[in-house]
Design an enzyme around this catalytic site. Structure first.
Site, short mmCIF file in Angstrom:
data_model
loop_
_atom_site.label_atom_id
_atom_site.label_comp_id
_atom_site.label_asym_id
_atom_site.label_seq_id
_atom_site.Cartn_x
_atom_site.Cartn_y
_atom_site.Cartn_z
CG ASP A 7 -13.84 -2.32 2.96
OD1 ASP A 7 -13.55 -0.97 2.51
OD2 ASP A 7 -13.32 -3.65 2.31
CD GLU A 9 -13.36 -5.48 -0.74
OE1 GLU A 9 -12.94 -5.34 -1.96
OE2 GLU A 9 -12.71 -5.15 0.19
CG HIS A 149 -8.52 -5.30 -1.24
ND1 HIS A 149 -8.18 -4.31 -1.25
CD2 HIS A 149 -7.29 -6.02 -1.44
CE1 HIS A 149 -7.31 -3.24 -2.05
NE2 HIS A 149 -6.53 -4.83 -1.90
CG ASP A 154 -9.90 -4.85 3.38
OD1 ASP A 154 -8.49 -5.23 3.36
OD2 ASP A 154 -10.07 -4.29 2.04
#
Length: 225
Positions: A7, A9, A149, A154
């Site tokens: 994942d 960001e 998040h 995540d």
């Protein structure tokens, strides 16, 4: 079979307009079981984080200015990913950003096989809604640590969702900060307090072995362990 849940960001929603990666998180799976090996790093994006992204990730521009750029992290990332299958929630978004970062430093895009858990969830659950929060709630996966998040958190949540979608057991993975970015794996056992451990005596074990010897052509001898 090795798979990597990954994942990212980012500073915003569109790398084509200049947004950049600010965090990457990965969780290693082996035969659909988390191994406990993870990779996580922050990146200095060289541009400011959008107001919307700040509310989501809880990171500041000041914090990110102290981090290494993606260029200085990419070797660790590629070494961790290798050529194994990537498990990504909305793969078009994350792969777009990762491949853009690779292109900026003159490297080719990733060619790993990819499983998109958005498509997988919609197929398995026959649902239109497939965001990570919804899937965690559907599978009773703990979201109490997700006030913001984070790429690694995540990825850990997504690993739990992916295992559920594949029909596996639910795992609860909590991140413990340390220098190697490794996490502990905790199997979710809701009935632990109701479970009673039974200790056999040596006499009971001996009687059991004698009984087994009396069974002719036992079924278990036909299997190799």
């Amino acid at each position: 079979m090795r798979e990597i849940v990954i994942d990212t960001e980012t500073t915003g929603l569109n790398y084509k307009t200049g947004d950049r990666i600010i965090e990457v998180g990965c969780v290693e799976l082996m035969n659909h079981i988390p191994t406990g090996r993870t990779l996580q790093f922050y990146c200095r994006p060289e541009i400011g984080i959008s107001d919307g992204a700040k509310k989501i990730v809880g990171l500041s521009d000041e914090f990110l200015t102290e981090q290494k750029p993606f260029k200085e992290n990419h070797k660790a990332l590629l070494s961790f990913l290798k050529n194994d299958t990537l498990i990504i929630h909305n793969s078009e978004f994350d792969l777009g950003f990762i491949n853009n970062e690779l292109a900026i430093i003159g490297l080719p895009p990733l060619t790993n096989p990819v499983i998109d858990t958005v498509s997988l969830a919609r197929k398995v659950l026959n649902t239109r809604i497939a965001n990570l929060d919804y899937l965690c709630r559907r599978f009773n996966i703990d979201l109490s640590d997700r006030s913001f998040h984070g790429a690694l958190l995540d990825s850990q949540l997504l690993a739990s969702v992916y295992l559920e979608l594949m029909g596996g057991k639910q795992f609860s993975m909590k991140l413990e900060t340390n220098d190697t970015h490794e996490n502990s794996l905790i199997i979710n056992n809701k009935n632990k307090e109701k479970t009673k451990e039974i200790q056999l005596t040596e006499e009971e074990v001996s009687h059991h072995k004698q009984m087994l010897k009396k069974i002719k052509n036992p079924l278990w001898n036909k299997f190799n362990y």
